[in-house]
Design an enzyme around this catalytic site. Structure first.
Site, short mmCIF file in Angstrom:
data_model
loop_
_atom_site.label_atom_id
_atom_site.label_comp_id
_atom_site.label_asym_id
_atom_site.label_seq_id
_atom_site.Cartn_x
_atom_site.Cartn_y
_atom_site.Cartn_z
N ASP A 148 0.89 -1.16 0.00
CA ASP A 148 0.00 0.00 0.00
C ASP A 148 0.93 1.21 0.00
O ASP A 148 1.65 1.43 0.96
CB ASP A 148 -0.86 -0.07 1.26
CG ASP A 148 -1.70 1.19 1.49
OD1 ASP A 148 -1.52 2.17 0.74
OD2 ASP A 148 -2.52 1.18 2.42
N TYR A 203 2.78 1.08 14.48
CA TYR A 203 1.74 0.84 13.50
C TYR A 203 2.00 1.57 12.19
O TYR A 203 2.20 2.76 12.15
CB TYR A 203 0.37 1.28 14.03
CG TYR A 203 -0.69 1.13 12.99
CD1 TYR A 203 -1.07 -0.15 12.57
CD2 TYR A 203 -1.29 2.22 12.37
CE1 TYR A 203 -2.01 -0.31 11.58
CE2 TYR A 203 -2.24 2.07 11.39
CZ TYR A 203 -2.60 0.79 11.00
OH TYR A 203 -3.54 0.63 10.02
N LYS A 205 -1.99 -2.58 8.59
CA LYS A 205 -2.07 -4.04 8.65
C LYS A 205 -1.43 -4.62 7.40
O LYS A 205 -1.27 -3.93 6.41
CB LYS A 205 -3.53 -4.48 8.72
CG LYS A 205 -4.09 -4.53 10.12
CD LYS A 205 -4.15 -5.95 10.64
CE LYS A 205 -4.68 -6.04 12.05
NZ LYS A 205 -3.70 -5.75 13.08
P1 13P Z 1 -4.75 -0.25 5.36
O1 13P Z 1 -3.91 -1.20 6.19
O2 13P Z 1 -5.51 -0.95 4.31
O3 13P Z 1 -3.90 0.87 4.85
O4 13P Z 1 -5.84 0.36 6.32
C1 13P Z 1 -5.45 1.06 7.42
C2 13P Z 1 -6.56 1.49 8.30
O5 13P Z 1 -6.30 1.81 9.42
C3 13P Z 1 -7.93 1.53 7.80
O6 13P Z 1 -8.80 2.06 8.76
MG MG Z 2 -3.82 2.26 3.45
MG MG Z 3 -4.78 -2.08 2.72
#
Ligand code: 13P
Ligand code: MG
Ligand code: MG
Ligand code: 13P
Length: 379
Positions: A13, A230, A233
């Site tokens: 991402d 963080y 994810k």
């Molecule tokens: P992503 O991991 O898809 O970037 O999403 C992060 C997030 O906190 C969505 O609320």
């Molecule tokens: Mg994202």
């Molecule tokens: Mg994502």
């Protein structure tokens, strides 16, 4: 050069519009341009650039084996170039998954996720690519357990002599960086005893015990652990080979008829239901989710991705089959929304939010600090 083909998916991402929704099309085009160059230079044999939610997925084939620095370098450079565009357009979280400025030969630990498998291409090689957004690698543990360990899901485990020999399951302890290979069907219950703890264990790889080779591989790079803080994810991919001694395409899809709760969703800190959808419908639209899963399929053809040629495309440009597109999945989608809505009814209370160790965001240490003087011992 090895005779065996390697199929690699490297994903990241690197920014999205709006919030965490989808990469800008020009970022995907930039990746295509970079991989076209890589193909011309002979680094890769073929490629397909796609996405799930805000994650760009680079599907690549080559004859260089797993963890090859040229292939990883190509993917890294594609993501770097896409990041430049994302920054220029002020995309949200531009460069989110690129955690280092200096690429060291392998994307592992550098932010992007990777799943790769090397094998001798069979006379016919049907492949499936699962891609998930707003969730973690352990989200695949339940469906893969059903596919490879459960004869009530995969009838092939009973009636196909080669599938009946069972599978070796490599399980990773993502917190302690340990791994173990266990064999089904003999150790099925012990395998499930580990995998049930989705906060710690995840399937990395599944291999045929009748000599067909790898059957499934998952990206297990835990970004939040890698970065120490963080940064999103890890939104995992899973590559699968199917048919002829392996689970059939339909057996791979079968468990997704069930509504499964997984960790991730808003701020990577909630529990929501996995929502199977087409790539085109993978923008998160409800509370940054619900956690999405797509499944696309290609046949391999001498190292090339063989799909269908749409009427309006140039010959040679193949499109995959998009398995979660059709109406048959509509009721699963509405169940996923129902289950997710039920979780949202709990607001910031468990089990709608994750356990304290799994939360990607928390304000509790500050709250407790402020309360230091006011906290009293119970009588
Ligand atoms: P992503 O991991 O898809 O970037 O999403 C992060 C997030 O906190 C969505 O609320
Ligand atoms: Mg994202
Ligand atoms: Mg994502
Ligand atoms: P901010 O902390 O920048 O608002 O990001 C939240 C987030 O990414 C979850 O969607």
């Amino acid at each position: 050069m090895s005779e065996k083909i390697t199929v690699s998916v490297i994903k990241a991402d690197v920014g999205s519009v709006v919030g965490h929704s989808r990469p800008h099309p020009s970022m995907m085009d930039k990746c295509r341009e970079m991989l076209t160059d890589g193909q011309k230079q002979g680094i890769i044999e073929d490629f397909y650039v796609t996405r799930v939610g805000d994650d760009i997925n680079l599907l690549m084939t080559h004859y260089k084996g797993e963890n090859h620095k040229d292939v990883h370098g190509l993917a890294w450079n594609a993501f770097m170039e896409a990041t430049k565009l994302a920054k220029k357009m002020k995309m949200y979280a531009a460069g989110q998954d690129l955690l280092t400025d200096a690429f060291s030969g392998n994307v592992k630990g550098a932010g992007p996720g990777s799943a790769e498998m090397e094998f001798a291409e069979r006379a016919s090689e049907p492949m499936l690519f699962f891609m998930a957004d707003k969730t973690e690698p352990a989200a695949y543990s339940l469906p893969l357990s059903r596919i490879f360990l459960d004869p009530f899901t995969t009838t092939g485990l009973v009636i196909d002599a080669r599938a009946k020999k069972g599978f070796d399951v490599e399980i990773h302890d993502v917190k302690d960086s340990k791994k173990v290979v266990m064999s089904s069907p003999e150790e099925t219950l012990s395998i499930l005893s580990l995998l049930g703890d989705t906060t710690r264990y995840a399937i990395k790889r599944i291999t045929s015990r009748s000599g067909i080779g790898p059957a499934a591989v998952v990206s297990t790079d835990k970004l939040n652990m890698t970065a120490g803080k963080y940064v999103g994810k890890d939104d995992p991919v899973c590559i699968c080979r199917s048919q002829s001694g392996l689970p059939a395409v339909g057996e791979f899809l079968q468990p997704f008829m069930n509504t499964m709760l997984v960790a991730g969703w808003m701020r990577g800190s909630h529990v929501g239901a996995l929502y199977p959808c087409s790539v085109d419908n993978s923008d998160p639209t409800y509370f940054d989710g619900p956690p999405r899963i797509c499944c696309i399929g290609f046949q391999l053809n001498d190292g090339r991705f063989q799909g269908i040629e749409p009427m309006d495309s140039k010959p040679g440009i193949h499109q995959p089959i998009d398995f979660f597109e059709g109406q048959v999945w509509d009721h699963v989608r509405s169940n996923a929304v129902k289950a997710s809505k039920m979780m949202r009814g709990h607001g910031p209370f468990m089990p709608a939010i994750l356990s304290p160790e799994e939360m990607e965001y928390t304000s509790r240490p500050e709250v407790l600090k402020e309360l230091t003087k006011r906290l009293e011992k119970l009588d």
